[in-house]
Design a protein around this motif. Sequence first.
Motif, mmCIF file in Angstrom:
data_model
loop_
_atom_site.group_PDB
_atom_site.id
_atom_site.type_symbol
_atom_site.label_atom_id
_atom_site.label_comp_id
_atom_site.label_asym_id
_atom_site.label_seq_id
_atom_site.Cartn_x
_atom_site.Cartn_y
_atom_site.Cartn_z
ATOM 1 N N VAL A 41 0.812 -1.273 -0.308
ATOM 2 C CA VAL A 41 0.313 -0.423 0.051
ATOM 3 C C VAL A 41 0.718 1.712 -0.199
ATOM 4 O O VAL A 41 1.707 1.629 0.662
ATOM 5 N N GLN A 42 0.607 2.428 -0.676
ATOM 6 C CA GLN A 42 1.418 3.437 -0.907
ATOM 7 C C GLN A 42 -0.119 4.670 -0.463
ATOM 8 O O GLN A 42 -1.265 4.504 -0.806
ATOM 9 N N VAL A 43 1.032 5.517 -0.516
ATOM 10 C CA VAL A 43 0.462 6.537 0.311
ATOM 11 C C VAL A 43 1.512 8.050 -0.309
ATOM 12 O O VAL A 43 2.147 7.738 -0.228
ATOM 13 N N VAL A 44 0.100 8.641 -0.950
ATOM 14 C CA VAL A 44 1.229 9.838 -1.790
ATOM 15 C C VAL A 44 0.519 10.986 -1.378
ATOM 16 O O VAL A 44 -0.477 10.963 -1.864
ATOM 17 N N CYS B 173 -4.231 13.440 -0.627
ATOM 18 C CA CYS B 173 -3.505 12.469 -0.230
ATOM 19 C C CYS B 173 -3.813 10.826 -0.910
ATOM 20 O O CYS B 173 -5.490 10.899 -0.729
ATOM 21 N N THR B 174 -3.149 10.783 -1.208
ATOM 22 C CA THR B 174 -4.323 9.154 -2.317
ATOM 23 C C THR B 174 -3.365 7.987 -1.873
ATOM 24 O O THR B 174 -2.836 7.557 -1.511
ATOM 25 N N VAL B 175 -4.845 7.507 -0.879
ATOM 26 C CA VAL B 175 -3.581 5.483 -0.696
ATOM 27 C C VAL B 175 -4.242 4.553 -1.670
ATOM 28 O O VAL B 175 -5.517 4.836 -2.664
ATOM 29 N N SER B 176 -3.316 3.561 -2.161
ATOM 30 C CA SER B 176 -3.121 2.727 -2.940
ATOM 31 C C SER B 176 -4.705 1.629 -3.296
ATOM 32 O O SER B 176 -4.713 1.343 -4.572
ATOM 33 N N GLU B 177 -4.559 1.468 -1.798
ATOM 34 C CA GLU B 177 -5.437 0.210 -1.713
ATOM 35 C C GLU B 177 -6.802 1.052 -1.394
ATOM 36 O O GLU B 177 -7.388 1.433 -0.618
ATOM 37 N N ARG B 178 -7.931 0.114 -1.808
ATOM 38 C CA ARG B 178 -9.552 0.352 -1.407
ATOM 39 C C ARG B 178 -10.257 -0.508 -0.955
ATOM 40 O O ARG B 178 -8.878 -1.401 -0.908
ATOM 41 N N SER C 255 -10.117 7.812 -3.546
ATOM 42 C CA SER C 255 -9.660 6.697 -2.470
ATOM 43 C C SER C 255 -8.605 8.144 -1.462
ATOM 44 O O SER C 255 -7.365 7.556 -2.203
ATOM 45 N N THR C 256 -9.273 9.811 -1.592
ATOM 46 C CA THR C 256 -8.283 10.547 -1.328
ATOM 47 C C THR C 256 -9.209 11.405 0.156
ATOM 48 O O THR C 256 -9.729 12.157 0.016
#
Length: 127
Positions: free
Chosen positions: A2-5, A22-27, A77-78
């Motif tokens: 999982v990435q947080v950007v 901030c976007t999280v790669s996992e839903r 997802s943000t």
Amino acid sequence: QVQVVESGGGLMQAGGSLRLSCTVSERPLNAYNMGWFRQAPGKEREFVAYIGWGGGDTNIADSVKGRFTMSRDNAKSTVYLQMDRLRRDDTAVYYCAADRGYRFGRALERPDTYALWGQGTQVTVST
């Protein structure tokens, strides 16, 4: 993994506005408690705002209350941090953090609660 950007930092004059994303790669995003923290040079990382996984548990630091707003868009997802009436003492690296634990309240104000962190985005406020 999982990435947080994070994105959206920059240079702004005092009194201006910025919006961090901030976007999280996992839903799904609503499986995560989400927090914003900041760290100024020579200082410890401090809590700014959080939204709990269910959305009903939220809080914001007194130092930014009335000027900053945190929101969440599950479909994207943000999470966002809208920063208005910026002040020079808002200058810091801002970090987004995510955690899947079943936690509430004061626990979500602590950096050590969060397992996932973004790389940070610099916000500089000039006078």
